[in-house]
Design an enzyme around this catalytic site. Structure first.
Site, PDB file in Angstrom:
ATOM      1  CG  ASP A   9      -0.001  -0.037   2.517  1.00 58.02           C
ATOM      2  OD1 ASP A   9       0.414   1.027   2.992  1.00 58.02           O
ATOM      3  OD2 ASP A   9       0.309  -1.149   3.009  1.00 58.02           O
ATOM      4  CG  ASP A  53       1.472   5.000   5.633  1.00 56.22           C
ATOM      5  OD1 ASP A  53       0.936   4.076   6.287  1.00 56.22           O
ATOM      6  OD2 ASP A  53       1.912   6.019   6.167  1.00 56.22           O
TER       7      ASP A  53
HETATM    8  N1  LIG Z   1       1.267   1.379   5.731  1.00 57.42           N
HETATM    9  C1  LIG Z   1       1.736   0.520   6.627  1.00 57.42           C
HETATM   10  N2  LIG Z   1       2.188   0.954   7.825  1.00 57.42           N
HETATM   11  C2  LIG Z   1       2.682   0.082   8.720  1.00 57.42           C
HETATM   12  N3  LIG Z   1       2.742  -1.240   8.530  1.00 57.42           N
HETATM   13  C3  LIG Z   1       2.299  -1.713   7.376  1.00 57.42           C
HETATM   14  N4  LIG Z   1       2.240  -2.969   6.898  1.00 57.42           N
HETATM   15  C4  LIG Z   1       1.712  -2.917   5.670  1.00 57.42           C
HETATM   16  N5  LIG Z   1       1.421  -1.642   5.325  1.00 57.42           N
HETATM   17  C5  LIG Z   1       1.782  -0.874   6.377  1.00 57.42           C
END
Ligand SMILES: Nc1ncnc2[nH]cnc12
Ligand SMILES: CSC[C@H]1O[C@H](OP(=O)(O)O)[C@H](O)[C@@H]1O
Length: 296
Positions: free
Chosen positions: A216, A218
């Protein structure tokens, strides 16, 4: 207590599986085994097996079924248990968020640096009774990194070598202000688990490298939804075959090592102990038999 293998002996490859990776399909002669550790309970039993000639040990970081939150994982017990099980090098497979447009979901990042922003975890095997300071200047084993990069490229997996992993405490994901702050620090990816895991692997004289699988963006990216668990799992499920293929391809390469790691990981404690021998606590020494037995 189990006999602890010297790293100069045949390699045993440990895989720590993160979110969405609770088993290692494709291993032969598998059995789940309980390992007891003086540091408490590991996340789960270990799965022992082999890939061809190479001995493998798998540990699901959050336990099967994902029972444990990042702050609840007993990182010391996990690393100690892997060392007791004979593991000599660790490959961590972790989900992560991305701080750069070019690191799209599905990309595997072989990170080479960490910033540790965790604060609610036991971070060292050492302390009162035996104090030690290991170097974390280069926290990732470059030999493992080379092997992982080569294996990913050979399998056509989108891979980027190098990058800084910001380890946050969690379990909540970051606020947008935090996400922007970490981007301004030039971090490439974010997760909640690789610290203190990497520090403890270094203290235990185990090679460590992580395959950070981007799931992703974030919450900083204006054109993408804020991260949530279902998005993470969706991407991870889509990537499961890539992760398995990477492990299958890297194992025979790592299995060829016949001498201690040329990057120095297996000798991390050579210049680290500072407590005078006459004031070392025998009880502390006893529980460090696996981690530091080589130098005690
Ligand atoms: N955006 C994110 N922040 C922290 N841990 C994660 N694991 C997967 N995506 C994450
Ligand atoms: C399920 S999303 C957040 C979770 O995923 C990552 O775990 P792991 O590193 O074990 O794959 C991240 O660090 C969080 O723990």
């Amino acid at each position: 207590m189990e006999d602890v293998k010297l790293p100069e002996e045949k390699p045993v490859i440990g895989i720590i599986g993160g979110s969405g990776v609770y088993d290692l399909e494709g291993l032969e002669d598998t059995r789940w085994e309980t390992v007891t550790s003086p540091f408490g309970a590991p996340s789960d039993q270990i799965l022992r097996g082999r890939l061809g000639e190479v001995e493998m040990v798998f540990l699901p970081r959050h336990g099967r079924g994902h029972r444990l939150a990042p702050s609840e994982i007993n990182y010391r017990a996990n690393i100690d248990a892997l060392k007791r099980a004979g593991v000599t090098e660790i490959v961590s497979v972790s989900a992560c968020g991305s701080f750069e447009e070019r690191l799209a979901p599905g990309t595997f990042v072989i990170v080479d640096q960490f910033i540790d922003r965790t604060f609610a975890r036991e971070k060292s095997f050492f302390g009162t009774g035996l104090v030690a300071h290991v170097s974390m200047a280069d926290p990732v084993c470059s030999r493992l990194g080379d092997a992982l990069e080569g294996a990913a490229a050979a399998k056509g997996i989108p891979v980027v070598r190098g990058g800084t992993y910001l380890a946050m405490e969690g379990p909540q994901f970051s606020s947008r202000a935090e996400s922007e702050l970490y981007r301004s620090w030039n971090c490439q990816v974010i997760g909640m688990t690789n610290m203190p895991e990497a520090k403890l692997a270094r203290e235990a004289e185990l090679c460590y490298a992580t395959v950070a699988m981007v799931t992703d963006y974030d919450c900083w990216h204006p054109d993408h939804e804020n991260v949530d668990v279902s998005a993470v799992i969706r991407v991870l499920t889509g990537n499961a075959e890539n992760a398995r293929s990477l492990v299958r391809h890297v194992a025979p390469v790592l299995g060829q090592r016949r001498e201690a790691c040329a990057a120095g990981c297996h000798h991390a404690l050579d210049n680290a102990l500072i407590t005078a021998p006459e004031v070392r606590d025998p009880e502390v020494l006893a529980r460090l038999d696996a981690v530091a037995g080589r130098v005690l």
